[in-house]
Design a protein around this motif. Structure first.
Motif, short mmCIF file in Angstrom:
data_model
loop_
_atom_site.label_atom_id
_atom_site.label_comp_id
_atom_site.label_asym_id
_atom_site.label_seq_id
_atom_site.Cartn_x
_atom_site.Cartn_y
_atom_site.Cartn_z
N SER A 1 0.58 -0.92 -0.43
CA SER A 1 0.15 -0.04 -0.04
C SER A 1 0.73 1.19 0.07
N PHE A 2 0.16 2.29 -0.18
CA PHE A 2 0.99 3.28 -0.06
C PHE A 2 0.09 5.14 0.67
N MET A 3 1.46 5.34 1.07
CA MET A 3 1.07 6.81 1.91
C MET A 3 1.71 7.04 1.41
N ALA A 4 0.60 9.43 0.89
CA ALA A 4 1.09 10.23 0.64
C ALA A 4 1.47 10.68 1.64
N VAL A 5 2.40 11.64 1.78
CA VAL A 5 2.64 12.66 2.76
C VAL A 5 3.04 13.55 2.56
N ASP A 6 2.24 15.18 2.27
CA ASP A 6 2.85 15.95 2.29
C ASP A 6 3.57 16.95 3.03
N LEU A 7 5.32 16.49 3.37
CA LEU A 7 5.72 17.40 4.88
C LEU A 7 5.93 18.62 4.65
N LYS A 8 5.56 19.45 2.96
CA LYS A 8 6.05 21.27 3.47
C LYS A 8 4.01 21.36 4.04
N LYS A 9 3.39 21.15 3.54
CA LYS A 9 1.62 21.63 4.08
C LYS A 9 1.06 20.27 5.56
N ASP A 10 1.32 19.57 4.95
CA ASP A 10 0.89 19.43 6.14
C ASP A 10 1.40 18.33 8.10
N TYR A 11 2.99 18.34 7.06
CA TYR A 11 3.89 17.82 8.50
C TYR A 11 4.91 18.52 9.07
N LYS A 12 4.54 20.19 9.14
CA LYS A 12 5.89 20.52 9.51
C LYS A 12 6.40 20.80 10.78
N GLY A 13 7.51 20.84 10.92
CA GLY A 13 8.75 21.92 11.99
C GLY A 13 8.08 20.19 13.01
N ILE A 14 8.90 20.28 14.32
CA ILE A 14 8.38 18.79 15.28
C ILE A 14 6.76 18.28 15.51
N ARG A 15 6.36 19.50 15.65
CA ARG A 15 5.16 18.93 15.86
C ARG A 15 3.88 18.33 14.45
N GLY A 16 4.60 18.50 13.83
CA GLY A 16 4.21 18.47 12.46
C GLY A 16 4.92 16.94 11.75
N LEU A 17 6.12 16.62 12.65
CA LEU A 17 6.72 15.59 12.40
C LEU A 17 6.27 14.49 13.50
N SER A 18 5.69 15.25 14.09
CA SER A 18 5.09 14.27 15.58
C SER A 18 3.53 13.96 15.52
N ALA A 19 2.78 14.48 14.59
CA ALA A 19 1.31 14.19 14.08
C ALA A 19 1.87 12.59 13.17
N LEU A 20 3.26 12.68 12.24
CA LEU A 20 2.91 11.67 11.18
C LEU A 20 3.50 10.50 12.12
N TYR A 21 3.99 10.82 12.86
CA TYR A 21 4.49 9.91 13.67
C TYR A 21 3.58 8.20 14.23
N ARG A 22 2.58 9.33 14.70
CA ARG A 22 0.77 9.21 15.44
C ARG A 22 0.40 8.46 14.59
N ARG A 23 0.16 9.15 13.26
CA ARG A 23 -0.51 8.50 12.25
C ARG A 23 0.11 7.23 11.61
N LEU A 24 1.14 7.33 11.61
CA LEU A 24 2.19 5.92 10.83
C LEU A 24 2.27 4.45 12.13
N LEU A 25 2.64 5.41 13.49
CA LEU A 25 1.82 4.19 14.52
C LEU A 25 0.47 3.62 13.80
N ALA A 26 -0.19 4.56 14.18
CA ALA A 26 -1.13 3.99 13.83
C ALA A 26 -1.99 2.96 12.48
N LYS A 27 -1.36 2.60 11.94
CA LYS A 27 -0.70 1.35 11.11
C LYS A 27 -0.21 0.31 11.40
N ARG A 28 -0.44 0.16 12.85
CA ARG A 28 0.87 -0.62 13.24
C ARG A 28 1.88 -1.30 12.59
#
Length: 349
Positions: free
Chosen positions: A56-83
């Motif tokens: 499967s493929f997960m698209a990530v727009d780092l400039k728009k949705d996951y900027k900075g440490i706060r954005g990366l932390s949100a991305l981590y939680r999203r990836l973690l949810a994939k188990r």
């Protein structure tokens, strides 16, 4: 028992992400019971959407949705949810270091790529070069999977079934390709000047092909206003040429067309790797960079790499982004258009 699930992460330029495909394909085929999630920039969806049912493929727009440490932390939680059960960092930059550190703290199995920067530096330094071929990106990716307990034997031909993509899905101007037809792609641009054959010399290549082979069709690949303006000027001058950007819509359609080319002429750039993904032969042109840095296209032949081998200054750069030491750009200027044309012709029966 928890189903094995590997997260594979790479956020980078198109060519680097394209080089992941043969390795992810091989992993998916050799471990069909393992779930694989590829996490990358949105453009890469076309590369992975048809590889295998367990990918499967997960698209990530780092400039728009996951900027900075706060954005990366949100991305981590999203990836973690994939188990996931394992994380493969195919990029090894600050962003992915942060993500894999979070996973490591959580007790997950994590491995990252070795880019062999020292070997490449020794290969490209100005004096006392250590002229040793570096491991390819394909090998580097495979090594990450081996560290996680998934050794693979790379095996890949094309993202499309035998016969290529569906030409009927393309605009009518492309048309049907007969068995007697010869279609050539030319992608004359690259991200850095050190990797780009001079424009006037590339036009001579086109001129010589059209004069010697009046029935061949030539498809010109490039994007962005400046590039398209150049391609349009060539298409107006040479009736056998078509500027792809004017007739196709997006990467998916370009890949379909590439799968029906007899040969692609490309710089050391993304188009070399895109053609490789659809099983198309590439005549690649190398200047400041060198295949020994590990970025040759998948299954491409060394004999099809056009380069000056007698210059002691080559290679001077891993990515082609450094000024010419000599000041005359001899690594590209000394390649004759005739050499490129002959190389194209030599591989077409």
């Amino acid at each position: 028992m928890k189903t094995p699930h590997i997260l594979i992460i790479r956020f980078s330029a198109m060519g680097d992400v394209a080089m992941m495909v043969p390795i992810v394909f091989s992993l998916a085929k050799q471990y069909p019971d393992v779930r694989i999630s590829v996490v990358s920039r949105p453009f890469a969806r076309s590369f992975f959407q048809r590889i295998a049912p367990n990918v499967s493929f997960m698209a990530v727009d780092l400039k728009k949705d996951y900027k900075g440490i706060r954005g990366l932390s949100a991305l981590y939680r999203r990836l973690l949810a994939k188990r996931p059960t394992a994380v493969a960092d195919f990029h090894n930059v600050l962003r992915t270091c942060y993500l894999r550190f979070r996973f490591l703290l959580g007790g997950y199995s994590v491995a990252h790529i070795n880019k062999h920067k020292r070997g490449k530096k020794l290969l490209c330094r100005r004096e006392n070069k250590v002229f040793r071929e570096q491991p390819t990106s394909f090998q580097n990716y495979a090594d990450v999977l081996a560290k996680l307990g998934y050794p693979i034997k790379p095996s890949f031909t094309s993202i499309f079934p035998e016969g290529g993509g569906d030409l009927k899905s393309l605009p009518n101007i492309i048309g049907e390709k007969l068995s007697t037809d010869c279609w050539i792609g030319i992608a004359p641009f690259a991200a850095h000047a050190g990797k780009m054959y001079p424009r006037e010399k590339m036009e001579k290549v086109i001129n010589k092909i059209t004069l010697s082979h009046p029935t061949w069709r030539i498809f010109l690949f490039g994007g962005g206003k400046d590039e398209v303006d150049v391609l349009n000027s060539w298409a107006e001058k040479y009736s056998q040429c078509v500027c792809v950007a004017n007739v196709l819509h997006g990467l998916e359609e370009e890949l379909i067309l590439m799968s029906h080319l007899d040969t692609m002429v490309s710089m050391d750039s993304a188009n070399m790797h895109l053609a490789s993904l659809v099983g198309t032969r590439v005549v690649s042109i190398w200047g400041a960079t060198h295949p020994y840095c590990g970025f040759m296209g998948w299954n491409q032949q060394e004999d099809d790499a056009v380069q000056i081998t007698t210059l002691s200054c080559r290679p001077c750069s891993v990515f082609g982004n450094k000024p010419c030491y000599r000041g005359d750009f001899a690594c590209m200027n000394n390649i004759l258009p005739e050499e490129i044309v002959q190389r194209v012709e030599a591989g077409i029966s």
